[in-house]
Design a protein around this motif. Sequence first.
Motif, PDB file in Angstrom:
ATOM      1  N   VAL A 238      32.619  38.192  95.598  1.00 59.37           N
ATOM      2  CA  VAL A 238      32.893  37.073  94.686  1.00 59.37           C
ATOM      3  C   VAL A 238      34.352  36.666  94.803  1.00 59.37           C
ATOM      4  O   VAL A 238      35.171  37.367  95.405  1.00 59.37           O
ATOM      5  N   ALA A 239      34.674  35.512  94.240  1.00 54.38           N
ATOM      6  CA  ALA A 239      36.045  35.015  94.279  1.00 54.38           C
ATOM      7  C   ALA A 239      36.990  36.017  93.624  1.00 54.38           C
ATOM      8  O   ALA A 239      36.636  36.693  92.644  1.00 54.38           O
ATOM      9  N   LEU A 240      38.194  36.116  94.173  1.00 53.41           N
ATOM     10  CA  LEU A 240      39.187  37.038  93.630  1.00 53.41           C
ATOM     11  C   LEU A 240      39.417  36.757  92.148  1.00 53.41           C
ATOM     12  O   LEU A 240      39.530  35.598  91.725  1.00 53.41           O
ATOM     13  N   GLY A 241      39.460  37.821  91.358  1.00 50.14           N
ATOM     14  CA  GLY A 241      39.715  37.686  89.935  1.00 50.14           C
ATOM     15  C   GLY A 241      38.482  37.512  89.086  1.00 50.14           C
ATOM     16  O   GLY A 241      38.585  37.494  87.855  1.00 50.14           O
ATOM     17  N   THR A 242      37.312  37.405  89.717  1.00 51.31           N
ATOM     18  CA  THR A 242      36.076  37.231  88.945  1.00 51.31           C
ATOM     19  C   THR A 242      35.195  38.470  88.990  1.00 51.31           C
ATOM     20  O   THR A 242      34.117  38.474  88.392  1.00 51.31           O
ATOM     21  N   GLY A 243      35.636  39.507  89.686  1.00 54.20           N
ATOM     22  CA  GLY A 243      34.803  40.691  89.866  1.00 54.20           C
ATOM     23  C   GLY A 243      35.377  41.931  89.199  1.00 54.20           C
ATOM     24  O   GLY A 243      36.118  41.854  88.216  1.00 54.20           O
ATOM     25  N   GLN A 244      35.027  43.081  89.775  1.00 55.19           N
ATOM     26  CA  GLN A 244      35.377  44.375  89.178  1.00 55.19           C
ATOM     27  C   GLN A 244      36.797  44.835  89.486  1.00 55.19           C
ATOM     28  O   GLN A 244      37.363  45.649  88.756  1.00 55.19           O
ATOM     29  N   ALA A 245      37.378  44.371  90.578  1.00 52.36           N
ATOM     30  CA  ALA A 245      38.678  44.877  91.015  1.00 52.36           C
ATOM     31  C   ALA A 245      39.790  44.461  90.051  1.00 52.36           C
ATOM     32  O   ALA A 245      39.840  43.304  89.614  1.00 52.36           O
ATOM     33  N   GLN A 246      40.666  45.398  89.744  1.00 54.47           N
ATOM     34  CA  GLN A 246      41.826  45.120  88.877  1.00 54.47           C
ATOM     35  C   GLN A 246      42.967  44.636  89.770  1.00 54.47           C
ATOM     36  O   GLN A 246      43.907  45.369  90.088  1.00 54.47           O
ATOM     37  N   GLY A 249      47.188  44.782  89.379  1.00 52.63           N
ATOM     38  CA  GLY A 249      47.764  46.107  89.623  1.00 52.63           C
ATOM     39  C   GLY A 249      47.662  46.518  91.075  1.00 52.63           C
ATOM     40  O   GLY A 249      48.578  47.156  91.622  1.00 52.63           O
ATOM     41  N   ILE A 250      46.556  46.151  91.722  1.00 49.71           N
ATOM     42  CA  ILE A 250      46.367  46.497  93.131  1.00 49.71           C
ATOM     43  C   ILE A 250      47.394  45.776  94.001  1.00 49.71           C
ATOM     44  O   ILE A 250      48.010  46.368  94.892  1.00 49.71           O
ATOM     45  N   ILE A 251      47.595  44.498  93.738  1.00 60.09           N
ATOM     46  CA  ILE A 251      48.546  43.714  94.532  1.00 60.09           C
ATOM     47  C   ILE A 251      49.967  44.245  94.340  1.00 60.09           C
ATOM     48  O   ILE A 251      50.736  44.368  95.300  1.00 60.09           O
ATOM     49  N   LYS A 252      50.310  44.586  93.108  1.00 60.28           N
ATOM     50  CA  LYS A 252      51.636  45.143  92.839  1.00 60.28           C
ATOM     51  C   LYS A 252      51.825  46.468  93.580  1.00 60.28           C
ATOM     52  O   LYS A 252      52.865  46.714  94.213  1.00 60.28           O
ATOM     53  N   ALA A 253      50.808  47.328  93.536  1.00 57.28           N
ATOM     54  CA  ALA A 253      50.897  48.619  94.225  1.00 57.28           C
ATOM     55  C   ALA A 253      50.975  48.426  95.736  1.00 57.28           C
ATOM     56  O   ALA A 253      51.667  49.173  96.440  1.00 57.28           O
ATOM     57  N   ARG A 283      47.787  32.651  93.937  1.00 61.27           N
ATOM     58  CA  ARG A 283      49.004  31.950  93.503  1.00 61.27           C
ATOM     59  C   ARG A 283      49.325  32.249  92.043  1.00 61.27           C
ATOM     60  O   ARG A 283      50.482  32.393  91.662  1.00 61.27           O
ATOM     61  N   GLN A 284      48.285  32.359  91.238  1.00 62.60           N
ATOM     62  CA  GLN A 284      48.469  32.613  89.803  1.00 62.60           C
ATOM     63  C   GLN A 284      49.080  33.994  89.568  1.00 62.60           C
ATOM     64  O   GLN A 284      50.002  34.134  88.752  1.00 62.60           O
ATOM     65  N   VAL A 285      48.588  35.012  90.261  1.00 60.70           N
ATOM     66  CA  VAL A 285      49.035  36.378  89.960  1.00 60.70           C
ATOM     67  C   VAL A 285      50.278  36.779  90.748  1.00 60.70           C
ATOM     68  O   VAL A 285      50.874  37.816  90.446  1.00 60.70           O
ATOM     69  N   THR A 286      50.696  35.982  91.736  1.00 62.71           N
ATOM     70  CA  THR A 286      51.863  36.369  92.535  1.00 62.71           C
ATOM     71  C   THR A 286      53.071  35.494  92.306  1.00 62.71           C
ATOM     72  O   THR A 286      54.132  35.736  92.882  1.00 62.71           O
ATOM     73  N   ARG A 287      52.941  34.448  91.494  1.00 58.52           N
ATOM     74  CA  ARG A 287      54.091  33.550  91.296  1.00 58.52           C
ATOM     75  C   ARG A 287      55.135  34.176  90.399  1.00 58.52           C
ATOM     76  O   ARG A 287      54.842  35.098  89.632  1.00 58.52           O
TER      77      ARG A 287
END
Length: 287
Positions: A238-246, A249-253, A283-287
């Motif tokens: 599914v599109a990023l941000g609409t599923g189970q993955a957090q 936090g993953i992108i920051k790590a 773009r939303q979570v990395t800006r």
Amino acid sequence: MTNQVIARVLVGLGLVCLGSPLMAQKKAPLPNVPGMVSYTYRQSFQRNVAATLDTIRAMGITDMEFSNLFGKTAAELRQLLDERGMRCSSFGVSYPDALTKTDEVGANAKALGAQYVRVAWIPHEAPFNLAAAQKAVADFNQIGKRLKEQYDLTFCYHNHGYEFHPAPEGTLFDYIVQKTDPRYVSFELDILWTVFPGHDPVALLRKYGSRFALMHLKDLRKGVAGNLSGGTPTENDVALGTGQAQLPGIIKAAQQAGVRHFYIEDESPNIATQVPQSLAYWRQVTR
């Protein structure tokens, strides 16, 4: 005391060399737009490579991971990329080709301009077991050494979910990471294929840090129960941000671990709508 004064003192004491950084450099900023795995557009690439690259480039994506040459030579594909201001940073191949056609793989990767050669599946009879992991370790060390020494390429293994069976090291994935030579073997963390078997991408990124050079940005549909098979219907992408993955936090790590390339991979039949959604979310979570 300024950093410059501290540096002069340390140099005088012989603790650092002139020209070396005083402190660890900050991690590189995240890209404004992530890369793309060619498999996302596999059906379109099979029909028309140039037009598919145009579609991807129009979204602002310039970094590609190819897992197929789609009937082109590596040089022909490189020319199409160059004409569009795009690049191939990673070249995915099968385990048998990496092992038995290492020179051909290395030559193609160099022709494409890639820095990495990636394998995403270890042939095995289910369930994946220690013997298969041991063979993979030996083969990966051999492949990685040849690619590094002969072609200056970095070999990466991409997890696929079945490697998380328990082992004394924790899991068989832990065994593979710990037993491979970090000089020659790096890893590509696939988010979906870490979440699906019930593991935490953030914990792995913190545990193994710079062993992870690449990442597949991929989300798993909510409510889907995982297992250790290494397989789930493509509709569960599914599109990023609409599923189970957090994902925040993953992108920051991943950034803290030093992951160098991020690629969207969406195997679903809904890429026309989901890929733009995923780009907007990035773009939303990395800006």
